[in-house]
Write an enzyme that holds these catalytic residues in place. Structure first.
Site, short mmCIF file in Angstrom:
data_model
loop_
_atom_site.label_atom_id
_atom_site.label_comp_id
_atom_site.label_asym_id
_atom_site.label_seq_id
_atom_site.Cartn_x
_atom_site.Cartn_y
_atom_site.Cartn_z
N ARG A 173 0.83 -1.21 0.00
CA ARG A 173 0.00 0.00 0.00
C ARG A 173 0.86 1.27 0.00
O ARG A 173 0.51 2.26 0.64
CB ARG A 173 -0.94 0.03 1.22
CG ARG A 173 -1.83 -1.14 1.36
CD ARG A 173 -2.89 -1.27 0.27
NE ARG A 173 -3.54 -2.55 0.42
CZ ARG A 173 -3.13 -3.66 -0.20
NH1 ARG A 173 -2.11 -3.64 -1.04
NH2 ARG A 173 -3.74 -4.80 0.01
N SER A 226 -10.45 -0.60 4.56
CA SER A 226 -9.62 -0.86 5.74
C SER A 226 -8.97 0.43 6.21
O SER A 226 -8.32 1.12 5.44
CB SER A 226 -8.52 -1.87 5.40
OG SER A 226 -9.11 -3.11 5.10
N GLU A 297 -4.00 3.13 6.94
CA GLU A 297 -3.85 2.95 5.49
C GLU A 297 -4.53 4.13 4.78
O GLU A 297 -4.10 4.56 3.72
CB GLU A 297 -4.51 1.63 5.08
CG GLU A 297 -4.51 1.39 3.58
CD GLU A 297 -5.08 0.03 3.21
OE1 GLU A 297 -4.83 -0.96 3.93
OE2 GLU A 297 -5.79 -0.04 2.19
C1 LIG Z 1 -15.47 -0.76 0.56
C2 LIG Z 1 -14.01 -0.54 0.29
C3 LIG Z 1 -13.17 -1.61 0.09
C4 LIG Z 1 -11.82 -1.41 -0.18
N1 LIG Z 1 -11.03 -2.50 -0.38
C5 LIG Z 1 -9.72 -2.32 -0.68
C6 LIG Z 1 -8.88 -3.45 -0.91
O1 LIG Z 1 -9.29 -4.60 -0.88
N2 LIG Z 1 -7.58 -3.22 -1.19
C7 LIG Z 1 -7.07 -1.96 -1.26
O2 LIG Z 1 -5.88 -1.81 -1.56
N3 LIG Z 1 -7.84 -0.87 -1.03
C8 LIG Z 1 -9.15 -1.02 -0.75
N4 LIG Z 1 -9.93 0.07 -0.52
C9 LIG Z 1 -9.33 1.41 -0.50
C10 LIG Z 1 -9.40 2.17 -1.84
O3 LIG Z 1 -10.52 1.75 -2.61
C11 LIG Z 1 -8.12 1.99 -2.66
O4 LIG Z 1 -7.00 2.50 -1.99
C12 LIG Z 1 -8.26 2.70 -4.02
O5 LIG Z 1 -7.22 2.28 -4.86
C13 LIG Z 1 -8.25 4.23 -3.90
O6 LIG Z 1 -8.60 4.76 -5.16
P1 LIG Z 1 -9.32 6.18 -5.25
O7 LIG Z 1 -9.45 6.53 -6.68
O8 LIG Z 1 -10.57 6.20 -4.46
O9 LIG Z 1 -8.22 7.10 -4.57
P2 LIG Z 1 -8.47 8.31 -3.55
O10 LIG Z 1 -9.03 7.79 -2.28
O11 LIG Z 1 -9.21 9.39 -4.25
O12 LIG Z 1 -6.95 8.75 -3.30
C14 LIG Z 1 -6.09 7.91 -2.55
C15 LIG Z 1 -4.66 8.46 -2.65
O13 LIG Z 1 -4.21 8.31 -3.99
C16 LIG Z 1 -3.85 9.58 -4.56
N5 LIG Z 1 -4.30 9.57 -5.96
C17 LIG Z 1 -5.55 9.28 -6.42
N6 LIG Z 1 -5.56 9.33 -7.76
C18 LIG Z 1 -4.30 9.66 -8.14
C19 LIG Z 1 -3.68 9.88 -9.42
N7 LIG Z 1 -4.36 9.77 -10.57
N8 LIG Z 1 -2.37 10.20 -9.45
C20 LIG Z 1 -1.65 10.31 -8.28
N9 LIG Z 1 -2.19 10.13 -7.06
C21 LIG Z 1 -3.50 9.80 -7.00
C22 LIG Z 1 -4.61 10.61 -3.72
O14 LIG Z 1 -3.97 11.87 -3.75
C23 LIG Z 1 -4.59 9.95 -2.34
O15 LIG Z 1 -3.36 10.20 -1.70
C24 LIG Z 1 -11.29 -0.11 -0.24
C25 LIG Z 1 -12.14 0.99 -0.04
C26 LIG Z 1 -13.49 0.79 0.22
C27 LIG Z 1 -14.40 1.97 0.41
#
Ligand SMILES: Cc1cc2nc3c(=O)[nH]c(=O)nc-3n(C[C@H](O)[C@H](O)[C@H](O)COP(=O)(O)OP(=O)(O)OC[C@H]3O[C@@H](n4cnc5c(N)ncnc54)[C@H](O)[C@@H]3O)c2cc1C
Length: 305
Positions: A173, A226, A297
């Site tokens: 992560r 998480s 995380e």
């Molecule tokens: C129900 C649920 C289940 C989940 N299960 C998992 C799982 O099994 N495994 C897991 O790893 N995660 C899980 N997550 C967490 C999350 O979905 C992941 O971390 C996901 O990849 C985040 O993507 P996002 O577009 O929502 O990023 P955001 O939450 O919008 O951003 C997260 C971080 O990434 C950065 N970021 C976003 N987009 C970019 C970009 N294009 N360029 C550079 N930086 C960027 C942001 O600045 C921030 O620091 C879960 C979340 C939920 C709500």
């Protein structure tokens, strides 16, 4: 569409708003506002916005906001929202191409339809491809960067670059630049190399993975997945549950009864401060009772109110 903007941003094709509420752009449905929120029309429009943004103005990227807590005082400077339901997916030269704004579950389904194996894990991660790259998102043994052939990035200078895993220090992560510095660039696209597989098998895998998630995660309530990383050799959820913290609440935020490593916002009334205080409380109880220091995380962004 632009509204009352200074000449600096004239000619952009995206949507710019000031003092924009961010709660609706995070899955926790909590938190403050962005001084400036920009939703680009496409990658070139994003590059123009970045070039026109004064270099001293902080720039934050959000995808689907599924891994962030935006504090109640909001985020200073500009927030770019990179989630685009119409973003491109394609197959070329045995690689799967995805714009950063594609939702990860959509990439998983697209890869399955094109006979790729080992993309199913992305179906349960409700963020964007950009967020998966930034977080090295993963589950059930799959991990984003293990499948990346190359990425396209956009720097604060407005220039696009193509990079590979060799340019980054990639961990659980965590994705940093090779020298340990924060990314400093926006992921705008990625090319994935998935092993060949069978379409029906991949689709069945996605179905069973989603069924497992529905049974074990509080998906009907606002949450951010998480909250804590799993410590080496253990599970954060097991440690939190062992401290009898399931159901513990502060303000509108509550430790999920279903999955102890999730914090939910059941009535959408939680302030980000409630969630942050609950995170701190869980950490301190787990530390006191088990000696384990849980590490969040989720990324906590912005300023307290
Ligand atoms: C129900 C649920 C289940 C989940 N299960 C998992 C799982 O099994 N495994 C897991 O790893 N995660 C899980 N997550 C967490 C999350 O979905 C992941 O971390 C996901 O990849 C985040 O993507 P996002 O577009 O929502 O990023 P955001 O939450 O919008 O951003 C997260 C971080 O990434 C950065 N970021 C976003 N987009 C970019 C970009 N294009 N360029 C550079 N930086 C960027 C942001 O600045 C921030 O620091 C879960 C979340 C939920 C709500």
């Amino acid at each position: 569409m632009m509204m009352n903007e200074p000449r600096a941003f004239a000619g952009l094709r995206g949507t710019l708003s000031r003092d924009a509420p961010l709660a609706r752009h995070t899955t926790w449905r909590a938190g403050g506002r962005a001084d400036m929120l920009y939703v680009p029309a496409d990658r070139d429009d994003l590059a123009q916005f970045v070039r026109e943004l004064p270099p001293a103005t902080p720039l934050t990227v959000l995808g689907l906001g599924s891994n962030v807590l935006v504090r109640d005082g909001g985020i200073r400077g500009a927030v770019v929202l990179l989630h685009n339901p119409g973003a491109a997916l394609a197959v070329a030269d045995s690689l799967v191409y995805a714009d950063a704004g594609v939702a990860s579950p959509k990439l998983a389904r697209f890869a399955a339809m094109h006979g790729c194996a080992e993309a199913a894990f992305l179906a349960g991660i409700p963020g964007t491809v950009g967020g998966a790259l930034a977080m090295n998102a993963g589950c059930y043994g799959g991990e984003t960067w293990r499948r990346v052939a190359r990425v396209e990035t956009l720097g604060r200078d407005g220039a696009f670059r193509v990079r590979t895993a060799a340019d980054y220090a990639i961990g659980y992560r965590s994705v940093m630049r090779r020298d340990g510095a924060p990314l400093g660039e926006i992921f705008t696209a990625a090319w994935f190399r998935f092993p060949p597989g069978d379409m029906a098998t991949a689709r069945a895998e996605i179905k069973s993975l989603l069924a497992r998630r529905i049974a074990t995660q509080p998906l009907a309530l606002p949450n951010a997945g998480s909250v804590f990383r799993n410590p080496p050799g253990d599970y954060a959820a097991r440690l939190i549950e062992s401290c009898a913290l399931k159901g513990f609440a502060i303000g509108g935020a509550r430790v999920s009864e279903l999955h102890a490593n999730f914090i939910v916002n059941p009535t959408r009334a939680a302030r980000a401060a409630d969630i942050e205080r609950l995170i701190a409380h869980v950490r301190s109880v787990v530390r006191a009772r088990t000696g384990v220091e849980l590490v969040p995380e989720v990324r906590i962004l912005g300023e307290a109110a």
